[in-house]
Design a protein around this motif. Sequence first.
Motif, mmCIF file in Angstrom:
data_model
loop_
_atom_site.group_PDB
_atom_site.id
_atom_site.type_symbol
_atom_site.label_atom_id
_atom_site.label_comp_id
_atom_site.label_asym_id
_atom_site.label_seq_id
_atom_site.Cartn_x
_atom_site.Cartn_y
_atom_site.Cartn_z
ATOM 1 N N ALA A 90 14.228 -5.876 8.351
ATOM 2 C CA ALA A 90 14.096 -6.624 7.108
ATOM 3 C C ALA A 90 15.085 -6.173 6.040
ATOM 4 N N ASN A 91 15.544 -4.913 6.111
ATOM 5 C CA ASN A 91 16.499 -4.419 5.114
ATOM 6 C C ASN A 91 17.938 -4.817 5.416
ATOM 7 N N GLU A 112 9.964 -1.391 27.690
ATOM 8 C CA GLU A 112 9.726 -2.809 27.952
ATOM 9 C C GLU A 112 8.866 -3.434 26.853
ATOM 10 N N LYS A 113 7.848 -2.715 26.423
ATOM 11 C CA LYS A 113 6.955 -3.218 25.373
ATOM 12 C C LYS A 113 7.703 -3.394 24.052
ATOM 13 N N GLU A 114 8.503 -2.402 23.674
ATOM 14 C CA GLU A 114 9.216 -2.465 22.403
ATOM 15 C C GLU A 114 10.267 -3.587 22.392
ATOM 16 N N VAL A 115 10.962 -3.763 23.503
ATOM 17 C CA VAL A 115 11.952 -4.842 23.574
ATOM 18 C C VAL A 115 11.261 -6.193 23.420
ATOM 19 N N PHE A 116 10.114 -6.346 24.042
ATOM 20 C CA PHE A 116 9.384 -7.612 23.911
ATOM 21 C C PHE A 116 8.921 -7.822 22.471
ATOM 22 N N GLU A 117 8.378 -6.770 21.841
ATOM 23 C CA GLU A 117 7.861 -6.904 20.483
ATOM 24 C C GLU A 117 8.976 -7.174 19.470
ATOM 25 N N GLU A 118 10.131 -6.533 19.641
ATOM 26 C CA GLU A 118 11.186 -6.635 18.629
ATOM 27 C C GLU A 118 12.241 -7.690 18.947
ATOM 28 N N ALA A 119 12.455 -7.978 20.234
ATOM 29 C CA ALA A 119 13.497 -8.939 20.605
ATOM 30 C C ALA A 119 12.950 -10.167 21.323
ATOM 31 N N LEU A 164 6.970 -9.086 12.599
ATOM 32 C CA LEU A 164 6.709 -8.137 11.516
ATOM 33 C C LEU A 164 7.771 -7.045 11.433
ATOM 34 N N GLU A 165 8.474 -6.784 12.539
ATOM 35 C CA GLU A 165 9.421 -5.676 12.558
ATOM 36 C C GLU A 165 10.881 -6.112 12.467
ATOM 37 N N SER A 181 21.402 0.710 11.309
ATOM 38 C CA SER A 181 20.364 1.600 10.800
ATOM 39 C C SER A 181 20.578 2.945 11.484
ATOM 40 N N GLU A 182 21.427 3.788 10.894
ATOM 41 C CA GLU A 182 21.916 4.977 11.586
ATOM 42 C C GLU A 182 20.855 6.047 11.790
ATOM 43 N N ASP A 183 19.715 5.922 11.132
ATOM 44 C CA ASP A 183 18.632 6.843 11.443
ATOM 45 C C ASP A 183 18.035 6.521 12.814
ATOM 46 N N LYS A 184 18.296 5.309 13.309
ATOM 47 C CA LYS A 184 17.789 4.901 14.624
ATOM 48 C C LYS A 184 18.897 4.771 15.670
ATOM 49 N N THR A 185 20.041 4.207 15.277
ATOM 50 C CA THR A 185 21.107 3.902 16.233
ATOM 51 C C THR A 185 22.465 4.104 15.577
#
Length: 207
Positions: A90-91, A112-119, A164-165, A181-185
């Motif tokens: 969102a930022n 797999e779960k995170e990719v589905f939720e975010e992408a 939401l993410e 988002s360099e704190d993540k990637t």
Amino acid sequence: MNTLYEPWLSWAKELQFIAQAGLTYSKDPYDLERFGRIREIAAEMIANRTEIPLEKVKDLFCNETGFQTPKLDTRGVIVEEGKILLVQEANGTWSLPGGWVDVDQSIGSNTEKEVFEEAGLQVRATRLIALQDRNRHNRPVYAYGIIKAFVQCEVLGGAFTPNLETVDSRYFSLEELPELSEDKTTREQIALCMKAAQSPVWEPVFD
């Protein structure tokens, strides 16, 4: 100098580690009170030298029980036609899709779960690319340890929808990366993941 690079952060982390171990293994109520105070001091050090509110520091820094170990974060790597999939927060910044490993998930299933939720994509985790100590590669440095697992995935189906993410999902070449988002990637992590995904044989790297 950025305060997060100064020695006091290592001291605060060590105090937190000692305090949590003491709270875990001590039986004497007076010792438990002392170790609890040491942990509070560590949190106060962090809050005093950063812009993070004390209650937020306590929530992140003092909310665990048992022997302290690093948290685990997984990131899904999907490369198609020389481009890598990123999701937009969102930022406005972008990162590999991923997040904390849930207690009932493995590294593969959580990816797999995170990719589905975010992408919005159904994927199959196929290969471990790397395990990295986050504080050696990402900024700002956190007051607790995190191990980042980068996992190559094969797309089975699905499509992105805002959630939401994340607000967007796109493929980028290394030359056209957006603001990360360099704190993540980081760019270096993306380059490593793209190199691995394009290699028929890959030996996972780790710190």
